[in-house]
Write a protein that holds these residues in place. Sequence first.
Motif, PDB file in Angstrom:
ATOM      1  N   SER A 196       0.894  -1.040   0.089  1.00 42.99           N
ATOM      2  CA  SER A 196       0.369  -0.028   0.049  1.00 42.99           C
ATOM      3  C   SER A 196       1.085   1.198  -0.406  1.00 42.99           C
ATOM      4  O   SER A 196       1.916   1.600   0.100  1.00 42.99           O
ATOM      5  CB  SER A 196      -0.661  -0.068   0.885  1.00 42.99           C
ATOM      6  OG  SER A 196       0.167   0.042   2.023  1.00 42.99           O
ATOM      7  N   PRO A 197       0.423   2.385  -0.028  1.00 42.75           N
ATOM      8  CA  PRO A 197       1.397   3.888  -0.994  1.00 42.75           C
ATOM      9  C   PRO A 197       1.766   3.625   0.623  1.00 42.75           C
ATOM     10  O   PRO A 197       1.425   3.952   1.638  1.00 42.75           O
ATOM     11  CB  PRO A 197      -0.090   4.567  -0.897  1.00 42.75           C
ATOM     12  CG  PRO A 197      -1.299   4.418  -1.372  1.00 42.75           C
ATOM     13  CD  PRO A 197      -0.756   3.151  -0.829  1.00 42.75           C
ATOM     14  N   LEU A 198       3.208   4.752   0.721  1.00 42.12           N
ATOM     15  CA  LEU A 198       4.093   4.842   1.703  1.00 42.12           C
ATOM     16  C   LEU A 198       3.564   6.047   2.763  1.00 42.12           C
ATOM     17  O   LEU A 198       2.590   7.018   2.166  1.00 42.12           O
ATOM     18  CB  LEU A 198       5.185   5.636   1.027  1.00 42.12           C
ATOM     19  CG  LEU A 198       5.922   4.490   0.146  1.00 42.12           C
ATOM     20  CD1 LEU A 198       7.422   5.846  -0.494  1.00 42.12           C
ATOM     21  CD2 LEU A 198       6.583   3.332   1.290  1.00 42.12           C
ATOM     22  N   ALA A 199       3.965   5.939   4.168  1.00 41.76           N
ATOM     23  CA  ALA A 199       3.026   7.200   5.135  1.00 41.76           C
ATOM     24  C   ALA A 199       4.674   8.023   5.757  1.00 41.76           C
ATOM     25  O   ALA A 199       4.116   8.654   6.046  1.00 41.76           O
ATOM     26  CB  ALA A 199       2.016   6.063   6.077  1.00 41.76           C
ATOM     27  N   ALA A 200       5.198   6.721   5.960  1.00 41.86           N
ATOM     28  CA  ALA A 200       6.966   7.572   6.852  1.00 41.86           C
ATOM     29  C   ALA A 200       7.510   7.044   5.816  1.00 41.86           C
ATOM     30  O   ALA A 200       8.250   6.019   5.881  1.00 41.86           O
ATOM     31  CB  ALA A 200       6.405   7.410   8.549  1.00 41.86           C
ATOM     32  N   LEU A 201       9.192   7.737   6.174  1.00 43.33           N
ATOM     33  CA  LEU A 201      10.272   7.175   5.752  1.00 43.33           C
ATOM     34  C   LEU A 201      11.844   8.115   6.182  1.00 43.33           C
ATOM     35  O   LEU A 201      11.072   9.096   7.230  1.00 43.33           O
ATOM     36  CB  LEU A 201      10.415   7.832   4.522  1.00 43.33           C
ATOM     37  CG  LEU A 201       9.641   7.535   3.016  1.00 43.33           C
ATOM     38  CD1 LEU A 201      10.170   7.994   2.207  1.00 43.33           C
ATOM     39  CD2 LEU A 201      10.193   5.853   3.072  1.00 43.33           C
ATOM     40  N   VAL A 242      -3.403   1.973  11.630  1.00 52.45           N
ATOM     41  CA  VAL A 242      -2.504   3.721  11.628  1.00 52.45           C
ATOM     42  C   VAL A 242      -2.353   4.762  10.866  1.00 52.45           C
ATOM     43  O   VAL A 242      -2.173   3.443  10.100  1.00 52.45           O
ATOM     44  CB  VAL A 242      -2.605   3.380  13.134  1.00 52.45           C
ATOM     45  CG1 VAL A 242      -3.108   2.531  14.254  1.00 52.45           C
ATOM     46  CG2 VAL A 242      -0.788   3.032  12.938  1.00 52.45           C
ATOM     47  N   ASN A 243      -2.750   5.616  11.134  1.00 51.52           N
ATOM     48  CA  ASN A 243      -1.554   6.627  10.516  1.00 51.52           C
ATOM     49  C   ASN A 243      -0.417   6.584  11.718  1.00 51.52           C
ATOM     50  O   ASN A 243      -0.530   8.139  12.175  1.00 51.52           O
ATOM     51  CB  ASN A 243      -1.918   8.198  10.771  1.00 51.52           C
ATOM     52  CG  ASN A 243      -3.608   7.282   9.986  1.00 51.52           C
ATOM     53  OD1 ASN A 243      -3.685   6.777   8.478  1.00 51.52           O
ATOM     54  ND2 ASN A 243      -5.195   8.016   9.963  1.00 51.52           N
ATOM     55  N   ILE A 244       0.480   6.150  10.590  1.00 47.86           N
ATOM     56  CA  ILE A 244       2.403   5.993  11.580  1.00 47.86           C
ATOM     57  C   ILE A 244       2.515   7.785  11.041  1.00 47.86           C
ATOM     58  O   ILE A 244       2.707   8.509   9.328  1.00 47.86           O
ATOM     59  CB  ILE A 244       3.275   5.320  10.494  1.00 47.86           C
ATOM     60  CG1 ILE A 244       2.498   3.698  11.974  1.00 47.86           C
ATOM     61  CG2 ILE A 244       4.161   5.950  11.443  1.00 47.86           C
ATOM     62  CD1 ILE A 244       3.611   2.554  11.537  1.00 47.86           C
ATOM     63  N   SER A 245       2.908   8.540  11.587  1.00 45.62           N
ATOM     64  CA  SER A 245       3.454  10.212  11.386  1.00 45.62           C
ATOM     65  C   SER A 245       4.647  10.431  11.786  1.00 45.62           C
ATOM     66  O   SER A 245       4.584  11.528  10.485  1.00 45.62           O
ATOM     67  CB  SER A 245       1.914  11.515  12.293  1.00 45.62           C
ATOM     68  OG  SER A 245       2.918  11.040  13.449  1.00 45.62           O
TER      69      SER A 245
END
Length: 463
Positions: A196-201, A242-245
């Motif tokens: 799935s699309p990336l959320a954090a790097l 969850v949304n990892i910020s």
Amino acid sequence: METGEGADGPSGPGEPGAGPGTDLAGLGCASFNQDSTSLAVGTKTGYKLFSVTSVDKLDCIYESETPDVYIVERLFSSSLVVVVSLSMPRRMNVYHFKKGTEICNYSYSNNILSVRLNRQRLVVCLEESVYIHNIKDMKLLKTLLSTPSNPSGLCALSINHSNSYLAYPGSSTIGEIIVYDANNLSTVTMIPAHDSPLAALTFNASGTKLASASERGTVIRVFSIPEGQRLFEFRRGMKRYVNISSLSFSPDAQFLCASSNTETVHIFKLEQHGPSGEEECPTWGSYVGKMFSAASSYLPAQVSGVMSQERAFATVRLLVAGQRNVCTLATIQKLPRLLVASSDGQLFIYNVDPQDGGECVLAQKHRLFGEDEDKEEGVESEGSEVTVPVQACPSYAATVAIPTTGPVTTTLTGYSEDGGAKKGEVIPEHEFAAGPVCLDDENEFPPINWCRDGTRGGQGRRL
């Protein structure tokens, strides 16, 4: 270290017509500098820079009244700060905050979503393009056009200026990572990191490891750089997405922390087992792990993959869930700490046990703006000391009036970890390898000759 390469701290740039941070009562943005010695926060009324080199004392080293700031990034402990505000979301302003002067500004074709910088490069990310500047003279070196749609401005830049690796999404539908060499201006590799699309790097301090998380937020992976080989896989949880910020490595890259919109911050240990897989002190858990490993060859790939994922080494239970936050792992007063800045304007500092892990203990909490209500009422938070009042921010005139030490010959002088409140501190020679920008007290930027004419401050360019 540059932290939290998810959406920009407690609030991302937001959608058109609903500016960044408009739904927040407090912070519009928050970011730790590259080595986690400073915290920058933006609000509707201005932005502040704090020194976070002490647990019990939070020093405000600079305060600006620039309104509606949604991006503020500081270059290590120097006086260079990059600011973007809602009033001009397409313009990046570069300031020398100690002198109170603008170095230069750039205007772009669309809203600026994020900015990353190290001592060699400054990277500006728009939704469908990336601009790479030489930080010595702010010259535009490369424009990466037609990049996949990246509405959160997700990208990461290695703080190690000798390689300056840049990572950004290679797809808007799956979790592909493009690793780009911002020094040599060439693509290094593409990593198929998630489904799935990336959320954090985020990169580790040396730029040899890259951690990533997807929008599902259940699995965090660590890859070798520049090879792109998977080194570790950690499971944050299985029950819910969850949304990892925020993701951040410890300075020694032995630990990795992850925060999200839940009440739990996870800390994972990057532990390489020996060739034989044997541990010096076998535990019940290790025996169970060996049993799972032996059985994995007989199970479907998805099941065996879940069993091979490592769980959190340590955790933090935040007081409130559902708030955006940014976290970092730092060494403060010679001990490992976890720092969490939340969107309600608080900074929490936790002690981390590097040997046994477990639940981290709250050592201190500070208010980033306003008054500390707990302190006013004389209430001491559980597991923490009574918070020391936030020091009043010195004015620019008061800052420059601080007595200075004499110049140090044969060495490069600049600002220490006190955040530039005092002059004459020596920056280690290794930080200036390969001739990056000189953080000198009186000669810091120039050389940016084109943006100064002798009588005016900074001049801008449009891209």
